[in-house]
Design a protein around this motif. Sequence first.
Motif, PDB file in Angstrom:
ATOM      1  N   LEU A  18       0.822  -1.213   0.000  1.00  0.00           N
ATOM      2  CA  LEU A  18       0.000   0.000   0.000  1.00  0.00           C
ATOM      3  C   LEU A  18       0.854   1.261   0.000  1.00  0.00           C
ATOM      4  CD1 LEU A  18      -2.892  -0.939   2.436  1.00  0.00           C
ATOM      5  CD2 LEU A  18      -3.039  -0.587  -0.027  1.00  0.00           C
ATOM      6  N   LEU A  19       1.963   1.237   0.719  1.00  0.00           N
ATOM      7  CA  LEU A  19       2.818   2.423   0.794  1.00  0.00           C
ATOM      8  C   LEU A  19       3.655   2.608  -0.466  1.00  0.00           C
ATOM      9  CD1 LEU A  19       4.023   2.202   4.504  1.00  0.00           C
ATOM     10  CD2 LEU A  19       2.350   3.770   3.534  1.00  0.00           C
ATOM     11  N   VAL A  20       4.245   1.540  -0.954  1.00  0.00           N
ATOM     12  CA  VAL A  20       5.122   1.629  -2.118  1.00  0.00           C
ATOM     13  C   VAL A  20       4.313   1.619  -3.402  1.00  0.00           C
ATOM     14  CG1 VAL A  20       6.988   0.453  -3.349  1.00  0.00           C
ATOM     15  CG2 VAL A  20       7.010   0.544  -0.860  1.00  0.00           C
ATOM     16  N   GLY A  21       3.266   0.849  -3.429  1.00  0.00           N
ATOM     17  CA  GLY A  21       2.451   0.723  -4.632  1.00  0.00           C
ATOM     18  C   GLY A  21       2.866  -0.521  -5.407  1.00  0.00           C
ATOM     19  N   ALA A  22       1.914  -1.273  -5.797  1.00  0.00           N
ATOM     20  CA  ALA A  22       2.181  -2.500  -6.537  1.00  0.00           C
ATOM     21  C   ALA A  22       2.098  -2.224  -8.034  1.00  0.00           C
ATOM     22  CB  ALA A  22       1.172  -3.566  -6.150  1.00  0.00           C
ATOM     23  N   PRO A  23       2.891  -2.948  -8.807  1.00  0.00           N
ATOM     24  CA  PRO A  23       2.740  -2.807 -10.261  1.00  0.00           C
ATOM     25  C   PRO A  23       1.323  -3.207 -10.665  1.00  0.00           C
ATOM     26  CG  PRO A  23       4.620  -4.210  -9.700  1.00  0.00           C
ATOM     27  CD  PRO A  23       3.924  -3.860  -8.437  1.00  0.00           C
ATOM     28  N   LEU A  24       0.706  -2.404 -11.485  1.00  0.00           N
ATOM     29  CA  LEU A  24      -0.717  -2.560 -11.753  1.00  0.00           C
ATOM     30  C   LEU A  24      -1.045  -3.771 -12.625  1.00  0.00           C
ATOM     31  CD1 LEU A  24      -3.344  -1.213 -11.068  1.00  0.00           C
ATOM     32  CD2 LEU A  24      -3.122   0.180 -13.097  1.00  0.00           C
ATOM     33  N   LYS A  25      -0.294  -3.980 -13.707  1.00  0.00           N
ATOM     34  CA  LYS A  25      -0.629  -5.065 -14.626  1.00  0.00           C
ATOM     35  C   LYS A  25      -0.503  -6.455 -14.001  1.00  0.00           C
ATOM     36  CE  LYS A  25      -0.322  -3.956 -19.450  1.00  0.00           C
ATOM     37  NZ  LYS A  25      -1.562  -4.160 -20.010  1.00  0.00           N
ATOM     38  N   PRO A  26       0.588  -6.803 -13.330  1.00  0.00           N
ATOM     39  CA  PRO A  26       0.659  -8.149 -12.744  1.00  0.00           C
ATOM     40  C   PRO A  26      -0.405  -8.392 -11.678  1.00  0.00           C
ATOM     41  CG  PRO A  26       2.850  -7.203 -12.855  1.00  0.00           C
ATOM     42  CD  PRO A  26       1.878  -6.125 -13.217  1.00  0.00           C
ATOM     43  N   MET A  27      -0.735  -7.384 -10.911  1.00  0.00           N
ATOM     44  CA  MET A  27      -1.764  -7.551  -9.888  1.00  0.00           C
ATOM     45  C   MET A  27      -3.131  -7.760 -10.525  1.00  0.00           C
ATOM     46  SD  MET A  27      -0.148  -7.622  -7.168  1.00  0.00           S
ATOM     47  CE  MET A  27      -1.264  -7.405  -5.828  1.00  0.00           C
ATOM     48  N   ARG A  28      -3.399  -7.054 -11.621  1.00  0.00           N
ATOM     49  CA  ARG A  28      -4.665  -7.221 -12.327  1.00  0.00           C
ATOM     50  C   ARG A  28      -4.747  -8.626 -12.922  1.00  0.00           C
ATOM     51  NH1 ARG A  28      -5.245  -2.782 -16.266  1.00  0.00           N
ATOM     52  NH2 ARG A  28      -5.716  -1.607 -14.395  1.00  0.00           N
ATOM     53  N   TRP A  29      -3.625  -9.112 -13.489  1.00  0.00           N
ATOM     54  CA  TRP A  29      -3.583 -10.447 -14.066  1.00  0.00           C
ATOM     55  C   TRP A  29      -3.801 -11.511 -12.996  1.00  0.00           C
ATOM     56  CZ3 TRP A  29      -0.199 -14.647 -13.561  1.00  0.00           C
ATOM     57  CH2 TRP A  29      -0.353 -15.624 -14.520  1.00  0.00           C
ATOM     58  N   LEU A  30      -3.162 -11.352 -11.843  1.00  0.00           N
ATOM     59  CA  LEU A  30      -3.349 -12.306 -10.751  1.00  0.00           C
ATOM     60  C   LEU A  30      -4.781 -12.290 -10.232  1.00  0.00           C
ATOM     61  CD1 LEU A  30      -0.049 -11.908  -8.708  1.00  0.00           C
ATOM     62  CD2 LEU A  30      -0.803 -13.905  -9.983  1.00  0.00           C
ATOM     63  N   GLY A  31      -5.368 -11.115 -10.141  1.00  0.00           N
ATOM     64  CA  GLY A  31      -6.741 -10.999  -9.670  1.00  0.00           C
ATOM     65  C   GLY A  31      -7.729 -11.658 -10.623  1.00  0.00           C
ATOM     66  N   LYS A  32      -7.546 -11.424 -11.930  1.00  0.00           N
ATOM     67  CA  LYS A  32      -8.437 -12.042 -12.910  1.00  0.00           C
ATOM     68  C   LYS A  32      -8.277 -13.558 -12.907  1.00  0.00           C
ATOM     69  CE  LYS A  32      -8.964  -8.239 -16.140  1.00  0.00           C
ATOM     70  NZ  LYS A  32      -8.750  -7.784 -17.525  1.00  0.00           N
ATOM     71  N   SER A  33      -7.052 -14.039 -12.758  1.00  0.00           N
ATOM     72  CA  SER A  33      -6.816 -15.488 -12.715  1.00  0.00           C
ATOM     73  C   SER A  33      -7.460 -16.114 -11.488  1.00  0.00           C
ATOM     74  CB  SER A  33      -5.324 -15.789 -12.725  1.00  0.00           C
ATOM     75  OG  SER A  33      -4.736 -15.336 -13.916  1.00  0.00           O
ATOM     76  N   ALA A  34      -7.351 -15.438 -10.356  1.00  0.00           N
ATOM     77  CA  ALA A  34      -7.959 -15.970  -9.134  1.00  0.00           C
ATOM     78  C   ALA A  34      -9.480 -16.019  -9.256  1.00  0.00           C
ATOM     79  CB  ALA A  34      -7.547 -15.113  -7.928  1.00  0.00           C
ATOM     80  N   ILE A  35     -10.072 -14.997  -9.851  1.00  0.00           N
ATOM     81  CA  ILE A  35     -11.520 -14.982 -10.047  1.00  0.00           C
ATOM     82  C   ILE A  35     -11.946 -16.113 -10.982  1.00  0.00           C
ATOM     83  CG2 ILE A  35     -13.448 -13.653 -11.013  1.00  0.00           C
ATOM     84  CD1 ILE A  35     -12.534 -12.639  -8.316  1.00  0.00           C
ATOM     85  N   LYS A  36     -11.185 -16.343 -12.067  1.00  0.00           N
ATOM     86  CA  LYS A  36     -11.523 -17.421 -12.993  1.00  0.00           C
ATOM     87  C   LYS A  36     -11.423 -18.778 -12.315  1.00  0.00           C
ATOM     88  CE  LYS A  36     -10.556 -15.173 -17.324  1.00  0.00           C
ATOM     89  NZ  LYS A  36      -9.982 -15.309 -18.647  1.00  0.00           N
ATOM     90  N   LEU A  37     -10.422 -18.970 -11.455  1.00  0.00           N
ATOM     91  CA  LEU A  37     -10.298 -20.240 -10.744  1.00  0.00           C
ATOM     92  C   LEU A  37     -11.459 -20.448  -9.781  1.00  0.00           C
ATOM     93  CD1 LEU A  37      -6.472 -20.418 -10.034  1.00  0.00           C
ATOM     94  CD2 LEU A  37      -7.790 -21.756 -11.673  1.00  0.00           C
ATOM     95  N   LEU A  38     -11.888 -19.395  -9.107  1.00  0.00           N
ATOM     96  CA  LEU A  38     -13.037 -19.509  -8.211  1.00  0.00           C
ATOM     97  C   LEU A  38     -14.313 -19.834  -8.983  1.00  0.00           C
ATOM     98  CD1 LEU A  38     -12.401 -16.575  -5.719  1.00  0.00           C
ATOM     99  CD2 LEU A  38     -12.356 -19.010  -5.235  1.00  0.00           C
ATOM    100  N   ILE A  39     -14.492 -19.217 -10.139  1.00  0.00           N
ATOM    101  CA  ILE A  39     -15.667 -19.499 -10.961  1.00  0.00           C
ATOM    102  C   ILE A  39     -15.624 -20.935 -11.465  1.00  0.00           C
ATOM    103  CG2 ILE A  39     -16.797 -18.920 -13.157  1.00  0.00           C
ATOM    104  CD1 ILE A  39     -16.076 -15.996 -12.563  1.00  0.00           C
ATOM    105  N   GLY A  40     -14.428 -21.402 -11.847  1.00  0.00           N
ATOM    106  CA  GLY A  40     -14.289 -22.783 -12.297  1.00  0.00           C
ATOM    107  C   GLY A  40     -14.625 -23.778 -11.205  1.00  0.00           C
TER     108      GLY A  40
END
Length: 88
Positions: A18-40
């Motif tokens: 939160l303080l440093v900031g995470a790279p946006l693209k890899p976090m978005r990719w991980l989030g979408k992958s986690a959502i797809k796995l939960l839906i599966g």
Amino acid sequence: MDPVITISIVVGLILILLLVGAPLKPMRWLGKSAIKLLIGAFMLFLLNTIGTSFDIHMPINIMTTCVSGFLGVPGLAALVIIKYAILP
């Protein structure tokens, strides 16, 4: 490992991100992958729940979850066809 230490490490990592900031693209990719796995996993659960009356059962493991999550309903249908039509 003590649960307090584990929780402290996780909270510390979240605060650093939160303080440093995470790279946006890899976090978005991980989030979408986690959502797809939960839906599966949810689709497999529904298949097993509804399929009990038709004697259809598909194990919920990492491989079937990945196939049904990333390929969707066609992937789930392919898993059922592979299990009951191709495999003895």
